[in-house]
Design an enzyme around this catalytic site. Sequence first.
Site, short mmCIF file in Angstrom:
data_model
loop_
_atom_site.label_atom_id
_atom_site.label_comp_id
_atom_site.label_asym_id
_atom_site.label_seq_id
_atom_site.Cartn_x
_atom_site.Cartn_y
_atom_site.Cartn_z
N SER A 678 0.80 -1.22 0.00
CA SER A 678 0.00 0.00 0.00
C SER A 678 0.84 1.27 0.00
O SER A 678 0.29 2.36 -0.20
CB SER A 678 -0.94 0.01 1.21
OG SER A 678 -0.20 -0.05 2.41
N LYS A 721 -6.77 3.93 7.99
CA LYS A 721 -5.80 4.86 7.43
C LYS A 721 -6.34 6.28 7.39
O LYS A 721 -5.64 7.25 7.71
CB LYS A 721 -5.41 4.41 6.03
CG LYS A 721 -4.63 3.11 5.99
CD LYS A 721 -4.36 2.64 4.58
CE LYS A 721 -3.55 1.35 4.55
NZ LYS A 721 -3.32 0.84 3.20
#
Length: 783
Positions: A678, A721
């Site tokens: 990611s 996140k």
Amino acid sequence: MDYTSSQTVYPVLPLKHAVLFPDILMPVAVGRLQSVAAVEAAQASDNQKLIVAVQRDADKPVSSLDDLYPVATVAIVTRVLQRQDHVLQVFLHGEARVSLTPVPGGDAYLQAVATPLPKLESESGEAIALFRNIRELVAKAVQQLGGVPEEMAPLLMQAEQPATLAYLVATMLNLETEEAVNLLGAESLLTLLRQVHERLAQEVHILELRQKIAGDAKSELDKTQREYILRQQLKQIKKELGEDSEQDEMELLRQQLQETELPDEIRTELDRELDRLQRLNPAAPDYQVLRSYLEFALELPWSAKTTDHLDLAQAQDILNEDHFGLDDVKDRIIEHLAVMALKPDATSPILCLVGPPGVGKTSLGQSVARALGRRFERFSLGGVHDEAELRGHRRTYVGALPGRILQAIRRAGVSNPVLMLDEVDKLGRDFRGDPASALLEILDPAQNHTFRDHYLDLPFDLSHTLFLCTANTLETIPAPLLDRMEILNLPGYSEEEKLKIAQQYLVPRQIEQTGLTSEQLPLAEATLRRIISHYTREAGVRQLERTIGRVAHKIARKVAMRKAVSGHLEPEDLEDLLGPEMYRVETARQHPPAGVVAGLAVTPTGGDVLYVEAQMLAGGKGLTLTGQLGDVMRESAEIARNLLWAEAARFGIKVQHFDKNGLHIHVPAGATPKDGPSAGIAMATALTSLLTNKPVRDDTAMTGEITLSGLVLPVGGIKEKVLAARRAGLTRVILPKANAKDLRKLPSEVSEEMEFVFVECFNEVIDDAIPQLELTFYSEIAV
């Protein structure tokens, strides 16, 4: 009866168990202060007399005459000796029976007026006959016992008064306290003689039986048969007394078998085993094994069930009351209840709650049981290596036991409990078998309706049981076992969720456990946030509860020591209570230099902001990666470098930067291992910013996987996140377009505050993150 000053007042000596009869001499050990005072008062009086009474309850202290039996004995203190343990040895001689009348006063000891009871005298023929019979029985008993003291035998035989003989015999018999008091309070001599004669005759009969049994078994007395003989003697004695416990137990087992609702094949098998038990000798080795087996089989709830509460609204309220968040898990549970309401005979699913420690997996099982109205049982599978722990041991082994599954069902008392198998990912495996393989049948709805425990060896229906499993990870669970379970992921709580949990559950619980009030433990929202972010780092709330508990205990100490407690606990007060902050929270960097990009990551403890830093090494070679990066993350960095190298002209980068210089990428914190794809676009953006000398916007964070062709692929953990970016003070997040659907899980206030940019290719990332490259994006293609 009213007390008058002309009546004689005696001190009262309470005894716990012993009863003193008239004309009987009895030694008594006196140690209680109240009793010692009564003896000393009797010694100081002219007549040396006191009243000897018996307590109703030997375990309670005596505070008034109500604690004593109303019938007592006036006694003369004949002698008092002082023992080395500061206890008085008092010799008492009973004079007459009396009833007690309370007297006011007497702080050191009890006092009472003694009202004489009638003397027990009678010249009737029945009394004389009973008297002579008792003498004959006494002679038999003395002869058979053999252990009677020498002075007692002639005393018994020479007693001329019937009442005196009855009282002497009563002291020899092992009478209960209440029975002895009844003899003391007998209304007539006939009543006294009848009771003593009946009890003495019973004892003599038992002695004769013992001699007969001993004579019959004398030829078999040897060392190996001693235990058997003793059992036979006990059995014969109980049989003569009508107390044959073994026969009673057989009848109870037979009655229990008849009353228990069982399937026909189970009843037939248990009936056969019970017949076999009746034919066995109680001393046989298999007797106790078979008896324990039948008792366990009859205690199992073969058909007992609880009625499910299928009120979905109430169930939803219970789940919301017990747990904050976990909406996906709650929805799945409510869906299952809805199916049960429409189809009651539907197969119960096997739910596996997977998540890090402390997120509420075990307590969620208790809430499910409460919502359903079912019994709840749990046991941990952590460290279980033996298959027999679940399936049971065969009865051929010494010390065989049923498996944990059926033991939990028996404890629950119903065949449809909620059974939680904790720590299923920590099952062991060794030479004793594979417990995970045993679970394949237990957790399979197509097989567990005929589950056979090795100990029971009868089919038991587990299909009505709702199994809940918990695990911290799926990696160690065998694939066939995993296939039988429906996985419900509990990813951990965000900071906002932890704050709500602390306010609604943890702080009130600590207030209750420490005895404080809400005014004495006023934790403001900012204080709780500081505890969550700077003193704990976890996915669950266990450490958070312990930390709040530490604060509560320190406050409780001040309150208990009557020290002043401040009105409110502010964040700056935490350092005095908990010490220095344990964790540092990454905040947004203002005006970062070229080559620095805010990336986003998800950890077991939630989301985090990771600033990716890139640097050019003049004259160096290759790509250097630091920060404990895993293999996948290293590959992402190489993909980012090679993408920019291959497309250098498109992004306005000179190729000689790659040929003649080295590149270094670092991801703080260096002590924390990191992996995953990611951070791909963050690394590529950092290199682009470095090689073009253009800084990235300082209000923007990004996450997404990058490919060699420049595509941006979706990643996981979007909720965590985004919350981490918001916590760090960032207001914009660049996300893969395919992750747009994941924003539905965000709280509404977060969605309103944050700006989201969705991208499909790396060109869009650069266009948004480094807007000053717009004028030069294609200007150097021809260079």
